[in-house]
Design an enzyme around this catalytic site. Structure first.
Site, PDB file in Angstrom:
ATOM      1  CD  GLU A  82      -2.392  -4.452  -7.471  1.00 51.46           C
ATOM      2  OE1 GLU A  82      -2.093  -3.398  -6.895  1.00 51.46           O
ATOM      3  OE2 GLU A  82      -2.722  -5.489  -6.881  1.00 51.46           O
TER       4      GLU A  82
ATOM      5  CG  ASN B  88      -2.235 -10.473 -11.129  1.00 51.90           C
ATOM      6  OD1 ASN B  88      -3.212 -11.183 -11.370  1.00 51.90           O
ATOM      7  ND2 ASN B  88      -1.845 -10.194  -9.889  1.00 51.90           N
TER       8      ASN B  88
ATOM      9  CG  HIS C 205      -8.416  -9.096  -3.973  1.00 54.14           C
ATOM     10  ND1 HIS C 205      -8.005 -10.093  -3.118  1.00 54.14           N
ATOM     11  CD2 HIS C 205      -7.307  -8.728  -4.671  1.00 54.14           C
ATOM     12  CE1 HIS C 205      -6.714 -10.318  -3.288  1.00 54.14           C
ATOM     13  NE2 HIS C 205      -6.269  -9.507  -4.231  1.00 54.14           N
TER      14      HIS C 205
ATOM     15  CD  GLU D  24      -3.380 -10.865  -6.150  1.00 51.88           C
ATOM     16  OE1 GLU D  24      -3.853 -10.084  -5.291  1.00 51.88           O
ATOM     17  OE2 GLU D  24      -2.404 -10.572  -6.857  1.00 51.88           O
TER      18      GLU D  24
ATOM     19  CG  ASP E   3      -9.450 -12.136  -1.064  1.00 52.88           C
ATOM     20  OD1 ASP E   3      -9.976 -11.351  -1.883  1.00 52.88           O
ATOM     21  OD2 ASP E   3      -8.380 -11.871  -0.497  1.00 52.88           O
TER      22      ASP E   3
HETATM   23  O1  G3I Z   1       7.404  -8.347   7.156  1.00 55.37           O
HETATM   24  C1  G3I Z   1       7.123  -7.076   7.766  1.00 55.37           C
HETATM   25  C2  G3I Z   1       7.383  -7.119   9.240  1.00 55.37           C
HETATM   26  O2  G3I Z   1       8.769  -7.355   9.440  1.00 55.37           O
HETATM   27  C3  G3I Z   1       6.949  -5.805   9.863  1.00 55.37           C
HETATM   28  O3  G3I Z   1       7.089  -5.864  11.253  1.00 55.37           O
HETATM   29  C4  G3I Z   1       5.505  -5.500   9.534  1.00 55.37           C
HETATM   30  C5  G3I Z   1       5.055  -4.146  10.052  1.00 55.37           C
HETATM   31  O4  G3I Z   1       4.081  -3.553   9.240  1.00 55.37           O
HETATM   32  O5  G3I Z   1       5.366  -5.501   8.140  1.00 55.37           O
HETATM   33  C6  G3I Z   1       5.682  -6.744   7.526  1.00 55.37           C
HETATM   34  O6  G3I Z   1       5.486  -6.630   6.146  1.00 55.37           O
HETATM   35  C7  G3I Z   1       4.136  -6.629   5.731  1.00 55.37           C
HETATM   36  C8  G3I Z   1       3.964  -7.750   4.719  1.00 55.37           C
HETATM   37  O7  G3I Z   1       2.678  -7.725   4.164  1.00 55.37           O
HETATM   38  C9  G3I Z   1       4.216  -9.117   5.327  1.00 55.37           C
HETATM   39  O8  G3I Z   1       3.274  -9.373   6.297  1.00 55.37           O
HETATM   40  C10 G3I Z   1       3.835  -5.304   5.070  1.00 55.37           C
HETATM   41  O9  G3I Z   1       3.860  -4.268   6.033  1.00 55.37           O
HETATM   42  C11 G3I Z   1       2.495  -5.344   4.419  1.00 55.37           C
HETATM   43  O10 G3I Z   1       2.318  -4.162   3.646  1.00 55.37           O
HETATM   44  C12 G3I Z   1       2.413  -6.535   3.481  1.00 55.37           C
HETATM   45  O11 G3I Z   1       1.114  -6.576   2.955  1.00 55.37           O
HETATM   46  C13 G3I Z   1       0.967  -7.332   1.770  1.00 55.37           C
HETATM   47  C14 G3I Z   1       0.433  -6.444   0.668  1.00 55.37           C
HETATM   48  O12 G3I Z   1       0.200  -7.211  -0.493  1.00 55.37           O
HETATM   49  C15 G3I Z   1       1.400  -5.321   0.340  1.00 55.37           C
HETATM   50  O13 G3I Z   1       0.807  -4.371  -0.440  1.00 55.37           O
HETATM   51  C16 G3I Z   1      -0.004  -8.468   2.036  1.00 55.37           C
HETATM   52  O14 G3I Z   1       0.589  -9.398   2.943  1.00 55.37           O
HETATM   53  C17 G3I Z   1      -0.345  -9.177   0.732  1.00 55.37           C
HETATM   54  O15 G3I Z   1      -1.404 -10.086   0.955  1.00 55.37           O
HETATM   55  C18 G3I Z   1      -0.795  -8.175  -0.303  1.00 55.37           C
HETATM   56  O16 G3I Z   1      -1.034  -8.867  -1.514  1.00 55.37           O
HETATM   57  C19 G3I Z   1      -1.509  -8.050  -2.595  1.00 55.37           C
HETATM   58  C20 G3I Z   1      -0.938  -8.628  -3.861  1.00 55.37           C
HETATM   59  O17 G3I Z   1       0.463  -8.704  -3.771  1.00 55.37           O
HETATM   60  C21 G3I Z   1      -1.351  -7.812  -5.083  1.00 55.37           C
HETATM   61  N1  G3I Z   1      -2.797  -7.648  -5.137  1.00 55.37           N
HETATM   62  C22 G3I Z   1      -3.429  -7.168  -3.927  1.00 55.37           C
HETATM   63  C23 G3I Z   1      -3.048  -8.037  -2.722  1.00 55.37           C
HETATM   64  C24 G3I Z   1      -3.739  -7.563  -1.487  1.00 55.37           C
HETATM   65  O18 G3I Z   1      -3.355  -6.277  -1.118  1.00 55.37           O
END
Ligand code: G3I
Length: 462
Positions: free
Chosen positions: A160, A202, A238, A265, A267
């Protein structure tokens, strides 16, 4: 997390093709049709993957579907920078290793996601800039790609990095502000660390011909013309309730540049078109011989980052949705014999194309320290990885001297501080890697222009 308006931007790209997808017929599976996504994809020499969260691997509904349907996995978060290097120079691979073990135990290949991304940078990196950040970035790429060497089918080396909107240019970030060459530096470091992995760029909102995807296209064309090691482009996909009518044409123009394309990715927002859009994406990939496979961004709807969009192939109870049948039929109907090499999850790590280490005296076991260098070189540049090993007394600190040939310059250093960038350069430990017990080793590295062939490092302990 990426704002939903990015998805809306995707939706606005839709053209008349969105109308035609609804008319697409699902072909009846042939006698030899695969009955699962992984079998159907494998029969056509492709992979079908899912993003996985390690926290869900103990949920049996989840794991049953994962193992039955998918032959490729990617860590949803566990291989990102904040997860793998939470403190500078302290690496944590627990989650990533768990993903790899699961893949190896279940005949799956692994996509690595993502070495550098402006989001999910660890806090320590968010506050950095300039050459300190550049060194930290390259060190991160080198260390993580080295750790997983031989286990990753394809790495998202950079994620990105292009801006949304009509500029077709790069996104502003602290990574970008280290210099426009940061992407190619990252790809070179990744190639040096894991020569067997395919190296991908990507991005999202690049799922049709538009200003952003054309910006990426121009970068890939430039990289190919200059020999920057890039092997693949990931299209996140997406998607909203429509799909760009030139989705397949866009994949093809990238494939024509000589790179593999991958849907990374996928969906799709729930609604009347969901199954058709999943089918269109799958047919588009199958129509491009260089499309190696498709990854969906989660297993069940309730595993998805998109929450109530119900954007995946299985409902929360693990039942197959109409979108599942649409994908399976498209896989089974697709042509075989792609030009991509299907990932082989069970291969042994490839031999890196590095030169053999060149140890200097004193050997481990004597006093002081020793150093050896591994070089990965290409025309006009190289990455050097130097292993420092403490002798029988251990070290409190160390300095490694390297005399470079005329015309050769150091352009970046990680896990050491360089005294200069040409001639005889002294690399001194940083605060966390100076103290070594007897026989203990650490590594630092530097990248440069010119050639470092035949250089002999000498190590002095303090
Ligand atoms: O693990 C912590 C947890 O300990 C905490 O309590 C909680 C509170 O917010 O956060 C948890 O971490 C989160 C993590 O996902 C695991 O669940 C983060 O806040 C959250 O920001 C994170 O989101 C991820 C996101 O990327 C980050 O930008 C999503 O799961 C993930 O699906 C998403 O994936 C991205 C790709 O990497 C790149 N392309 C877009 C895609 C969707 O946004």
């Amino acid at each position: 997390m990426r704002p939903k308006r990015a998805l809306l931007a995707t939706a606005t790209l839709a053209v008349a093709g969105a109308l035609t997808v609804g008319m697409t017929l699902a072909m009846a599976p042939s006698a030899s049709a695969g009955t699962t996504l992984r079998a159907a994809a494998a029969e056509k020499g492709r992979y079908f993957g899912a993003a996985v969260a390690t926290g869900k691997l103990s949920t049996s509904t989840y794991t049953t579907i994962l193992n039955r349907e998918f032959n490729s996995i990617v860590a949803e978060n566990e291989m990102k920078w904040d997860a793998t290097e939470p403190q500078q120079g302290r690496f944590s691979y627990t989650g990533g290793d768990r993903i790899v073990s699961h893949a190896q135990a279940n005949g799956m290949s692994v996509r690595g996601h993502a070495l550098l991304w402006h989001q999910q940078e660890p806090g320590w990196a968010q506050g950095m800039s300039g050459s300190a950040l550049r060194s930290a970035m390259i060190n991160h790429v080198t260390q993580v790609a080295t750790h997983f060497r031989g286990k990753i089918y394809a790495w998202d080396v950079v994620n990105e990095a292009f801006a949304d909107g009509g500029s077709g240019g790069r996104r502003d970030s602290n990574l970008q502000r280290t210099g426009n060459d940061w992407i190619e530096a990252a790809f070179r470091a990744a190639r040096a660390a894991d020569p067997g992995a395919k190296l991908c760029y990507n991005d999202y909102n690049t799922d049709g011909v538009n200003a952003k995807s054309t910006g990426v296209y121009n970068m890939v064309r430039d990289f190919k013309s200059r020999g920057v090691p890039i092997d693949c482009v990931g299209f996140q996909s997406h998607l909203g309730t429509t799909i760009p009518g030139d989705y397949q044409a866009n994949l093809k123009r990238f494939a024509d540049l000589g790179v593999e394309v991958q849907i990374t990715e996928l969906d799709v927002m729930t609604g009347g078109n969901q199954a058709n859009i999943f089918g269109t994406v799958t047919r588009s990939c199958m129509a491009i011989p260089q499309c190696a496979g498709i990854t969906v961004w989660g297993v069940r709807d309730c595993d998805s980052w998109r929450g109530s969009d119900n954007a995946l192939l299985f409902d929360c109870n693990g039942n197959k949705k109409p979108a599942y049948d649409s994908v399976l039929n498209a896989l089974n109907a697709g042509p075989g014999n792609p030009t991509t090499t299907p990932p082989n999850p069970t291969t042994t790590p490839p031999n890196p194309t590095t030169t053999p280490p060149n140890p200097t005296t004193p050997p481990p076991g004597g006093a002081g320290c020793s150093a050896s260098v591994s070089l990965n070189s290409w025309t006009g540049g190289f990455v050097a990885t130097v292993k420092v090993t403490a002798g029988s007394s251990g070290t409190r600190g160390w300095t490694v001297s390297v005399t470079l040939p005329g015309g050769t310059s150091v352009t970046g250093t990680w896990s050491a501080t360089a005294s200069g960038n040409s001639g005889t350069v002294r690399f001194t430990n940083v605060d966390y890697n100076g103290a070594l017990g007897a026989g203990q080793s650490t590594e630092f590295g530097f990248q440069g222009t010119g050639s470092a062939a035949g250089v002999t490092p000498t190590c002095t302990a303090s």
